[in-house]
Design a protein around this motif. Structure first.
Motif, PDB file in Angstrom:
ATOM      1  N   ILE A   1       0.859  -1.190   0.000  1.00 34.08           N
ATOM      2  CA  ILE A   1       0.000   0.000   0.000  1.00 34.08           C
ATOM      3  C   ILE A   1       0.890   1.233   0.000  1.00 34.08           C
ATOM      4  O   ILE A   1       1.770   1.373   0.845  1.00 34.08           O
ATOM      5  N   ASP A   2       0.642   2.111  -0.948  1.00 34.86           N
ATOM      6  CA  ASP A   2       1.338   3.397  -1.003  1.00 34.86           C
ATOM      7  C   ASP A   2       0.570   4.343  -0.074  1.00 34.86           C
ATOM      8  O   ASP A   2      -0.486   4.871  -0.439  1.00 34.86           O
TER       9      ASP A   2
ATOM     10  N   GLY B   1      -4.395 -13.292  -4.573  1.00 34.87           N
ATOM     11  CA  GLY B   1      -3.846 -12.632  -5.757  1.00 34.87           C
ATOM     12  C   GLY B   1      -4.872 -12.242  -6.797  1.00 34.87           C
ATOM     13  O   GLY B   1      -4.525 -12.000  -7.947  1.00 34.87           O
ATOM     14  N   CYS B   2      -6.137 -12.136  -6.422  1.00 37.54           N
ATOM     15  CA  CYS B   2      -7.192 -11.824  -7.401  1.00 37.54           C
ATOM     16  C   CYS B   2      -7.127 -10.381  -7.899  1.00 37.54           C
ATOM     17  O   CYS B   2      -7.677 -10.062  -8.939  1.00 37.54           O
ATOM     18  N   GLN B   3      -6.498  -9.506  -7.132  1.00 38.44           N
ATOM     19  CA  GLN B   3      -6.302  -8.097  -7.453  1.00 38.44           C
ATOM     20  C   GLN B   3      -7.587  -7.277  -7.484  1.00 38.44           C
ATOM     21  O   GLN B   3      -7.648  -6.212  -8.086  1.00 38.44           O
ATOM     22  N   ALA B   4      -8.637  -7.773  -6.813  1.00 36.55           N
ATOM     23  CA  ALA B   4      -9.871  -6.991  -6.700  1.00 36.55           C
ATOM     24  C   ALA B   4      -9.596  -5.668  -5.996  1.00 36.55           C
ATOM     25  O   ALA B   4     -10.155  -4.628  -6.358  1.00 36.55           O
TER      26      ALA B   4
ATOM     27  N   CYS C   1      -9.373   0.126  -5.901  1.00 36.17           N
ATOM     28  CA  CYS C   1      -8.831   1.297  -5.205  1.00 36.17           C
ATOM     29  C   CYS C   1      -8.903   2.529  -6.108  1.00 36.17           C
ATOM     30  O   CYS C   1      -8.229   2.589  -7.139  1.00 36.17           O
ATOM     31  N   PRO C   2      -9.700   3.523  -5.724  1.00 32.76           N
ATOM     32  CA  PRO C   2      -9.831   4.716  -6.574  1.00 32.76           C
ATOM     33  C   PRO C   2      -8.562   5.569  -6.618  1.00 32.76           C
ATOM     34  O   PRO C   2      -8.407   6.379  -7.539  1.00 32.76           O
ATOM     35  N   GLU C   3      -7.662   5.374  -5.675  1.00 35.56           N
ATOM     36  CA  GLU C   3      -6.433   6.163  -5.627  1.00 35.56           C
ATOM     37  C   GLU C   3      -5.235   5.431  -6.237  1.00 35.56           C
ATOM     38  O   GLU C   3      -4.122   5.977  -6.239  1.00 35.56           O
TER      39      GLU C   3
ATOM     40  N   ILE D   1      -2.721   0.514  -4.235  1.00 36.67           N
ATOM     41  CA  ILE D   1      -2.399  -0.870  -3.877  1.00 36.67           C
ATOM     42  C   ILE D   1      -1.787  -1.605  -5.066  1.00 36.67           C
ATOM     43  O   ILE D   1      -2.265  -1.498  -6.190  1.00 36.67           O
ATOM     44  N   THR D   2      -0.727  -2.345  -4.774  1.00 38.88           N
ATOM     45  CA  THR D   2      -0.154  -3.267  -5.745  1.00 38.88           C
ATOM     46  C   THR D   2       0.030  -4.608  -5.046  1.00 38.88           C
ATOM     47  O   THR D   2       0.157  -4.670  -3.828  1.00 38.88           O
ATOM     48  N   ILE D   3       0.017  -5.653  -5.845  1.00 35.20           N
ATOM     49  CA  ILE D   3       0.255  -6.999  -5.316  1.00 35.20           C
ATOM     50  C   ILE D   3       1.382  -7.609  -6.121  1.00 35.20           C
ATOM     51  O   ILE D   3       1.382  -7.587  -7.349  1.00 35.20           O
TER      52      ILE D   3
END
Length: 64
Positions: free
Chosen positions: A8-9, A46-49, A54-56, A59-61
Motif C-alpha cells: 500500500i502506497d 492474488g485476485c487483485q480486486a 482502489c480509486p487512488e 495498492i499493488t500486489i
C-alpha cells in the motif's frame, strides 16, 4: 494462498475502505488513522480486486 505481498502506497491511500469492501479473502481491516490496514496478507489469493477497486491506485500486489 500466502504467495503474494500486498503493498500500500500510504502517500496515496485515503482510507476510503474500498479495498476492505471488495476483498473476497478479507485481507484488510477497516482503516486506522486514515490508512488501510493489511491484517491477513497470508490469506491473499492474488485476485487483485483491491487493486482494481482502489480509486487512488494505492495498492499493488507482487509475488512473494
Amino acid at each position: 494462498m500466502g504467495d503474494f505481498k500486498i503493498i500500500i502506497d500510504f502517500g496515496k491511500c485515503t482510507g476510503c475502505g474500498e479495498c476492505v469492501d471488495v476483498c473476497p479473502s478479507e485481507c484488510y481491516d477497516a482503516p486506522v488513522d486514515g490508512k488501510t490496514v493489511v491484517a491477513r496478507e497470508d490469506d491473499c489469493v492474488g485476485c487483485q480486486a483491491c487493486v482494481s477497486g482502489c480509486p487512488e491506485e494505492a495498492i499493488t500486489i507482487e509475488d512473494a
